[in-house]
Design a protein around this motif. Structure first.
Motif: not given
Length: 235
Positions: A166-175
């Motif tokens: 996902e490109n959500s904020k949470a997804g970016i943080i996970v990456s």
């Protein structure tokens, strides 16, 4: 994409001859195979894209074989590098078509980080302890499990693990967190190579350690590419 290789106990691999330079040269050779295969897949996506799932499981299988049979690394290491190169080529081509220039940026960041980590480790500014390595091995094992679940879910149910793509904020943080763990893993790999050389591991195991480094560098590149893709898709 994780690196289970250098977690193994190498005390049974004592011998003479392994050097940091030898392992580094073989690592570069493996990366050459990766790049060559990636270029082939990039130029002929119609041949490799439909087989990406098969290539994923094949790469995983070869990687596990090398992990459990380190003496076979000299033969299977190039095979693994080529299989992963095909996957990298397809994935990189898809993202490059959407976001021109992203592949070169990701590759530059990957090798820049690898070089910086080598300098920090070699200079002694970063100390890798047994506790640090245990933490890193635990984290990478967890991420490896998530990757495997994601691969099976994609193959069997045409779905993915939430946040991983996902490109959500949470997804970016996970990456970003996964990239940080991959960098920690790189330090652990450098330490394992140093210990192997100090232990007097035979030179015939150099491909085994080079394979471990290659796995981590591939992992780091793909996660950086994924993070850049997520970030650009939000613009």
């Amino acid at each position: 994409m994780t690196n289970p290789v250098l977690t193994r106990n190498t005390t049974a691999l004592r011998g003479t001859g392994a050097t940091v330079q030898g392992i580094a040269l073989i690592t570069l050779l493996y990366l050459g195979f990766v790049v060559s295969a990636a270029m082939m897949a990039w130029q002929h996506p119609e041949l490799f894209a439909p087989r990406i799932i098969v290539l994923s499981f094949a790469g995983l299988g070869v990687g596990l074989l090398i992990s459990y049979f380190p003496k076979r690394a000299s033969l299977l290491g190039p095979v693994y590098a080529i299989l992963e190169g095909f996957l990298i080529g397809v994935y990189s081509m898809l993202l490059e078509s959407r976001y021109p220039g992203i592949v070169m940026e990701a590759a530059t960041c990957t090798f820049g980080i690898a070089f910086a980590c080598a300098v920090l480790y070699g200079s002694g500014l970063v100390k890798v302890t047994d506790k640090f390595m245990k933490i890193v091995f635990t984290l990478t094992a967890g991420i490896a499990t998530i990757y495997l679940i994601d691969l099976v879910a994609w193959f069997a149910f045409d779905t993915n693990v939430p946040l991983l793509h996902e490109n959500s904020k949470a997804g970016i943080i996970v990456s970003f967190i996964i990239i940080c763990i991959a960098i920690m893993r790189l330090f652990a790999d450098y330490e394992m190579v140093t210990r192997a050389v100090e232990m007097g591991v035979d030179a015939k195991y150099e491909p085994y350690y080079a394979f471990g480094l290659t796995v981590t560098l591939i992992w780091l590149y793909l996660e950086i590419l994924r993070l850049m893709g997520k970030s650009r898709s939000k613009k």
